[in-house]
Design an enzyme around this catalytic site. Structure first.
Site, PDB file in Angstrom:
ATOM      1  N   GLU A 279       0.858  -1.063   0.045  1.00  0.00           N
ATOM      2  CA  GLU A 279      -0.060   0.050  -0.192  1.00  0.00           C
ATOM      3  C   GLU A 279       1.017   1.257   0.039  1.00  0.00           C
ATOM      4  OE1 GLU A 279      -3.388  -0.581   2.396  1.00  0.00           O
ATOM      5  OE2 GLU A 279      -4.028   1.513   2.584  1.00  0.00           O
ATOM      6  N   GLU A 282       1.914   1.868  -3.542  1.00  0.00           N
ATOM      7  CA  GLU A 282       0.770   2.349  -3.996  1.00  0.00           C
ATOM      8  C   GLU A 282       0.699   3.728  -4.229  1.00  0.00           C
ATOM      9  OE1 GLU A 282      -2.861   0.352  -3.098  1.00  0.00           O
ATOM     10  OE2 GLU A 282      -4.152   1.335  -4.759  1.00  0.00           O
ATOM     11  N   CYS A 299      -8.131  -2.250   4.467  1.00  0.00           N
ATOM     12  CA  CYS A 299      -8.123  -3.238   5.057  1.00  0.00           C
ATOM     13  C   CYS A 299      -9.427  -3.406   6.027  1.00  0.00           C
ATOM     14  CB  CYS A 299      -6.839  -3.291   6.073  1.00  0.00           C
ATOM     15  SG  CYS A 299      -6.787  -1.826   6.965  1.00  0.00           S
ATOM     16  N   SER A 319      -7.534   1.977  -1.869  1.00  0.00           N
ATOM     17  CA  SER A 319      -6.264   1.249  -2.191  1.00  0.00           C
ATOM     18  C   SER A 319      -6.968  -0.207  -2.798  1.00  0.00           C
ATOM     19  CB  SER A 319      -5.284   0.837  -1.075  1.00  0.00           C
ATOM     20  OG  SER A 319      -4.576  -0.195  -1.136  1.00  0.00           O
ATOM     21  N   LYS A 358     -15.526  -9.526   8.512  1.00  0.00           N
ATOM     22  CA  LYS A 358     -14.376 -10.320   8.003  1.00  0.00           C
ATOM     23  C   LYS A 358     -14.977 -11.661   7.375  1.00  0.00           C
ATOM     24  CE  LYS A 358     -10.626  -7.825   8.382  1.00  0.00           C
ATOM     25  NZ  LYS A 358      -9.777  -7.343   6.992  1.00  0.00           N
ATOM     26  N   GLU A 361     -16.127 -10.636   4.065  1.00  0.00           N
ATOM     27  CA  GLU A 361     -15.011 -10.530   3.168  1.00  0.00           C
ATOM     28  C   GLU A 361     -14.448 -11.788   2.742  1.00  0.00           C
ATOM     29  OE1 GLU A 361     -11.236  -9.222   5.128  1.00  0.00           O
ATOM     30  OE2 GLU A 361     -10.973  -7.463   3.568  1.00  0.00           O
ATOM     31  N   GLU A 366     -14.113 -12.263  -5.352  1.00  0.00           N
ATOM     32  CA  GLU A 366     -12.557 -11.853  -5.478  1.00  0.00           C
ATOM     33  C   GLU A 366     -11.712 -12.436  -4.750  1.00  0.00           C
ATOM     34  OE1 GLU A 366     -14.905  -9.708  -4.328  1.00  0.00           O
ATOM     35  OE2 GLU A 366     -15.824  -8.473  -6.221  1.00  0.00           O
ATOM     36  N   CYS A 504      -9.983  -1.701  15.013  1.00  0.00           N
ATOM     37  CA  CYS A 504     -10.521  -3.068  15.120  1.00  0.00           C
ATOM     38  C   CYS A 504     -10.409  -3.586  16.579  1.00  0.00           C
ATOM     39  CB  CYS A 504      -9.330  -4.089  14.475  1.00  0.00           C
ATOM     40  SG  CYS A 504      -9.172  -3.524  12.677  1.00  0.00           S
TER      41      CYS A 504
END
Lengths: 574, 153, 418
Positions: A279, A282, A299, A319, A358, A361, A366, A504
């Site tokens: 990242e 990036e 994230c 990102s 999560k 996710e 993907e 988190c």
């Protein structure tokens, strides 16, 4: 100014603007409550905390009534006790009270209340009208038959997250807390942040329990079961098992997971370091080649869901890096499989996360390098991990500490602080600053991005330019940032977004009873973990450098891109 | 009246949500507001769809479910009750062939209970859409129903 | 003649659509008188009058007005509660339909005295005629410069907006009403804070009933002391009564406080029709006590009503003859509140359902002694712990019949065994 009053004929002195409830608590008198939750607005819905005030007709709720000079409060008269019992019986009569078949058994505030009040019979007829359960998503289960309409979920979803998926529909006895149009949570509204499940006093909203799947995998001889552990878990799992909030239990949790039967116990901090490299590269690329700015972190799946649903026009600002959880899964089924010569189809990746989003996710299409084989097979919340350890009767405190397994074992302090708001930003800056300015940071601790303030800002000198960055947590604050980006008014180059309060460590899958103090305790411990680590910058992690030289090539290169980056999908239909 | 035209009558401030909803539904032949209409209304007033749904489901005169062309609301509270509102209810049920909460199969009439209409000095009373009818007897009710049926044809 | 027509003096004597008629009969003179004097004088007169709220709660109006006047905010609101959803009440409808400007004048005077900046009238949507007449009255008042900017050429701006309900009785409760004007569901608020400090849109607000506002010009006109001479010591002035049920002459009657209920029923109401006997009377509405014949000598007075543990001073009198069983009446009351409960607080939301079930056990003659104890206990718990007036007053009919018609309950018990 202090106020003098009497509670149960005992003289009490408290500062003005104290509620009767708090005044009593400060004097060792625990008035029972139900809908009350320290961080949320006072609803005074349940009326359980009612008390007698001499001279006042009827009963008053102690959560919403401020003390006055000379007030005489009686907290446990027969009239008050009968009122509390009656209301609790009324709630139980409209509740699916099949406790032994409920995930919140022994952890349920309604049960505790009935017990404290000494309820041993219900004078009222059962009136529950059974409604279907909403379990049409990978993260949360909504069971209206257990709802006691305390309103906490609506409060947290509307006022703290600013999302307002859940609302009270209908009136009176027909009240139903639900998404609009009677739809499922998964119908494009909910971000699965799980904050509702975190505050629900009963089993009306809980995370989808996948412990059975993990037990099965652990005992399946065909499977090579490995587990990755999020940064926040090392300061939360101990609390889930009865220790003080913020107790650092890294070594013991590795040992405990080994006892459960995981072949390897890995640290998601490793891929957190990896995320920083990818990242950070990036970000530098976008800044130097006129790419889309500001860039936001990626994230947090709650943030991703939020942006895809409500701000699809800003998706190219996010990102393209996968989250550390997903980067880990991708590497586990390629790099690790090759290195250890294991068939990737037999690798079963479990991750332990403080998060309910999560779970969503991990199931995204993907997130699978190979067909029919998702990178991360099962996500367990902190609460589910605790459940498995309790199921096995693990005496956690007595365990000898162990180390995370290699090759994903060496990590840095920068990775550890991913679990707190401001942590990803600080980790990123430690690396990006050094790479761009070709000299180390004077001080590693970026205090401007730390703490519980909703939107934090800082300025960094990158290659002679002053670059503004921001750190936000809760979706209500993310919304502010997203609006700025949408209207091309954002003054920032890089923004860290965490959807849960505190980041988190305040996640929807964390131990029940999370309040401001527990959050600050947990995040203080994460910063302590950081300070104690020999390596504190992601780019100094030798195993990360080895990963690139042995396998990935370089950041953003072809293989890195294939395995470690992803795409986003607008969700809204209108 | 289209939804857009109706919305323009109100400032884009969420305090007018209830009035806009009722205004629109009153004019619509099925006296309800659909999902897509709620989406539009939510956007106009800059509120969430769940907020609009909660408002629609709270108020008795707002509905997501379609109703008949003529919504008959009968008061069943005490002042009407002791003035023979039950006979009015029975007449309506018999003539329409429906019970409260139902709509006739031709979609012409819906029958509902409603809270006291404040016409107790001329009890019993009913409301049909936006009109109130008082000092009712079974015969008067039959005549009123015929008028509405004739209007339709 | 027991009637005393002060508030209702113009009823059926003027054209409610004509502001000229209103002015010709002394209308808006009190406003001009008020505005030529000091603001504090108006507050003082209202205090001397000892006027109590006419919507049912009977709260001293001067306290609210002074609290609002003291607030140093640049935006303050006056709200008129014209929701009148309580079964058996229609007196506010009468005032709106027959003397609309008296309400406006009362609001404007109150706004002047308290430096309020805007007014709202919240009318239930079922009152079509009232809405039409009030809208017209507001337009006419504006045209004649009694509303708008620089009213009567002095530095006082005030305008009134009419807002409508959408079918929810609970929106007659102060806080739920404010929520409804704000475009939200009518769920009451946590209290404190109270409206005079945090009200509509968070600003200081005074909310009064239609009849309360109609009394303000009267007080300014005759003076607070004169007003206080009418009625009784605790309840000054007159009360508009809504008389309905099994009575010959249903309608709105205005009497000074202190007249016995029986006198109203016999002399104004013309007694019970069809030679039936009067069995019971419900006072105030569905939220009020049901009392037997032998208590009808009681005078109409706030303090006397307080003896029934509820604020039922809205002035409704529902007469019921000997055809009716108390349980028919009680069930209708409970069903009404069950349907209208907003659902926010547990005792009201869950309690009405259980009250209805328990009552049905009595109608089906399947009730036990335990049920008798439970229904009383539940009624009292709801009365004492509910968050707003709806849940607090809905059990009143049950509590009162348990006291005055207890033998009816006992008759319905399946057996007297415990």
């Amino acid at each position: 100014m202090m106020v003098n009053l009497k509670i149960n004929n005992i003289d009490v002195t408290v500062p003005e603007n104290t509620t009767i409830l708090d005044a009593a608590k400060a004097n060792n008198i625990a008035i029972p409550t139900l809908c009350y939750y320290p961080d949320l607005r006072i609803n005074s819905d349940c009326r359980i905390c009612s008390v007698e005030i001499v001279g006042k007709k009827g009963l008053s709720t102690s959560c919403s009534t401020l003390v006055t000079e000379g007030m005489q409060v009686k907290t446990h008269t027969p009239r008050v006790i009968n009122a509390r019992k009656t209301i609790t019986e009324l709630l139980l009569a409209n509740h699916d009270a099949d406790c032994t078949a409920c995930a919140k058994n022994m952890n349920c505030e309604l049960q505790k209340l009935a017990n404290v009040l000494g309820i041993d019979e219900n004078r009222f007829a059962r009136v529950l009208e059974v409604r279907p359960i909403d379990d049409h998503n990978p993260s949360l289960i909504r069971n209206s038959n257990r709802c006691i309409k305390c309103g906490r979920c609506i409060d947290v979803c509307r006022n703290i997250q600013g999302v307002n998926v859940l609302e009270a529909m209908n009136r009176g006895h027909d009240i139903l807390i639900s998404p609009p149009f009677g739809k499922y949570l998964s119908d494009e509204f909910c971000t699965f942040c799980g904050q509702c499940s975190s505050v629900c006093p009963v089993g009306a909203i809980i995370e989808k329990d996948e412990t059975a799947t993990v037990w099965n995998a652990l005992h399946d001889p065909q499977k090579h079961v490995i587990v990755q552990v999020a940064p926040a878990i090392r300061v939360s799992l101990g609390e889930e098992l009865g220790q003080k909030p913020g107790t650092i239990v890294t070594g013991k949790l590795v040992a405990a997971l080994k006892l459960l039967g995981f072949t390897k116990v890995f640290d998601t901090d490793f891929t957190a370091d990896l995320t920083i490299i990818e990242e950070g590269s990036e970000l530098i690329k976008r800044i130097t080649t006129g790419g889309v700015l500001p860039m936001t972190t990626s994230c947090c799946p709650g943030w991703i869901n939020f942006a895809e649903t409500y701000y699809p026009e800003i998706l190219d600002h996010i990102s393209s890096c996968k989250s550390p959880q997903q980067m880990f899964g991708a590497l586990a089924k390629t790099y690790y499989a090759q290195k250890e010569n294991i068939d990737p189809a037999s690798i079963f990746v479990v991750s332990i996360m403080p998060c309910t989003a999560k779970k969503y996710e991990a199931k995204r299409s993907e997130m699978g390098s190979t067909e029919n084989n998702l990178d991360v097979d099962v996500v367990l919340t902190t609460r589910e991990a605790g459940k498995m350890l309790r199921q096995m009767g693990v005496e956690f405190e007595n365990l000898a500490e162990m180390e995370f397994d290699k090759p994903f074992g060496t990590t840095t302090g920068a990775a550890a602080i991913f679990g707190t708001t401001g942590g990803v930003m600080e980790a990123a800056l430690r690396t990006v600053y050094e790479i761009v300015n070709k000299k180390p940071l004077a001080a590693l601790d970026f205090v401007e991005v730390r703490g519980m303030k909703g939107i934090k800002e800082a300025s960094v000198d990158l290659g002679g330019k002053t670059v503004k960055v921001a750190v936000v947590h809760t979706l209500a604050n993310a919304k502010i940032i997203a609006e700025q980006i949408k209207n091309h008014e954002s003054p920032y180059a890089f923004i860290e977004v965490m959807c849960c309060p505190g980041g988190c460590i305040g996640g929807g899958g964390q131990p029940y009873g999370t309040i401001s103090k527990t959050r600050t305790d947990r995040l203080a411990s994460l910063y302590a973990v950081d300070v104690a680590m020999p390596l504190r910058k992601s780019h100094e992690n030798p195993d990360i450098n080895k990963l690139y030289s042995d396998f990935l090539g370089s950041p953003l290169a072809k293989l890195s891109h294939e395995l470690l980056h992803t795409k986003y999908q607008p969700k809204r239909r209108h | 009246m289209t939804l857009d035209l109706m919305l323009q009558k109100y400032p884009a401030s969420s305090e007018y949500l209830i009035e806009a909803l009722r205004d629109y539904q009153t004019a619509k032949i099925d006296h309800c507001v659909t999902e897509m209409e709620i989406v539009k209304i939510a956007k106009y007033f800059n509120v969430t769809e769940s907020k609009v749904c909660s408002v629609v489901s709270f108020y008795s005169f707002l509905s997501e479910k379609p109703k008949g062309k003529y919504v008959i609301r009968i008061c069943r509270d005490v002042p009407c009750f002791v003035n023979k509102s039950e006979s009015i209810l029975k007449t309506l049920e018999t003539r329409l062939g429906i019970k409260p909460g139902e709509t006739t199969t031709d979609g012409l009439f819906s029958l509902e209970f409603t809270g006291c209409l404040g016409q107790c000095d001329h009890a019993p009373a009913i409301r049909i859409n936006e009109k109130t009818y008082v000092d009712l007897t079974p015969d008067k009710v039959k005549a009123i129903l015929s008028e509405y049926r004739e209007e339709k044809s | 003649m027991i009637e005393k027509k002060i508030i209702s003096k113009r009823f059926d004597k003027i054209d409610p659509y004509s502001i000229a008629d209103y002015i010709a009969t002394g209308g808006y003179k009190p406003l001009i008188k008020a505005m030529t004097g000091e603001r504090i004088d108006i507050l003082s007169e209202v205090e001397k009058s000892r006027l109590r709220g006419r919507g049912g709660a009977g709260f001293p109006v001067a306290i609210k007005m002074m609290a609002l006047a003291k607030e140093a905010a640049s935006v303050k609101y006056i709200v008129c509660n014209a929701d009148e959803g309580e079964p058996g009440n229609f007196k506010d409808r009468a005032i709106m339909e027959k003397d609309p400007h008296s309400i406006l004048e009362g609001m404007i005077i109150t706004a002047y005295a308290t430096r309020a900046t805007k007014g709202y009238i919240y009318i239930r949507c079922e009152y079509d005629k009232s809405i039409e007449i009030m809208r017209h009255a507001v337009d006419e008042a504006r045209k004649n410069h009694f509303l708008g900017l620089k009213i009567d050429k002095i530095d006082f701006d005030f305008d009134i907006e009419i807002r409508l309900g959408a079918g929810s009785y609970v929106c007659g409760e102060e806080f739920a009403l404010l929520e409804s004007i704000e475009g939200k569901t009518g769920r009451t608020r946590v209290k404190p804070p109270f409206p005079t400090s945090v009200g509509l849109f968070g600003k200081p607000t005074e909310i009064n009933n239609v009849e309360t506002f109609a009394n303000i010009p009267v007080i300014v006109d005759m003076g607070g002391d004169e007003f206080a001479k009418i009625g009784t010591k605790s309840s000054t002035g007159t009360k508009l009564l809504s008389l309905s049920g099994n009575v010959n002459n249903k309608g709105v009657y205005e009497i000074p406080f202190g007249i016995p209920i029986k006198t109203v029923i016999d002399e104004l109401g013309g007694g019970v029709p069809d030679s039936r006997a009067l069995k019971m009377v419900q006072l105030g509405g569905a939220c009020g006590p049901i009392i037997p014949r032998y208590l009808l000598d009681m005078i109409i007075d706030f303090d006397r009503f307080d003896e029934f543990e509820s604020k039922t001073g809205s002035g409704a009198i529902i007469v019921m003859d000997d055809r009716w069983d108390i349980f028919d009446i009680l069930l209708r009351n409970v069903d009404f509140f069950k349907h209208e409960s907003c659902g926010k607080c547990a005792p009201c939301r869950e309690g009405h359902n259980q009250l209805a079930r328990l009552l049905r056990k009595f109608t089906d003659r399947k009730a036990t002694v335990k049920d008798l104890i439970s229904i009383e206990s539940l009624a009292r718990v709801m009365h004492q712990t509910s968050l707003c007036g709806l849940g607090q007053t809905s059990p009143t009919s049950i509590i009162s019949t348990l006291r005055y018609f207890r033998e009816d309950y006992i008759d319905r018990l399946e057996s007297l065994e415990v």
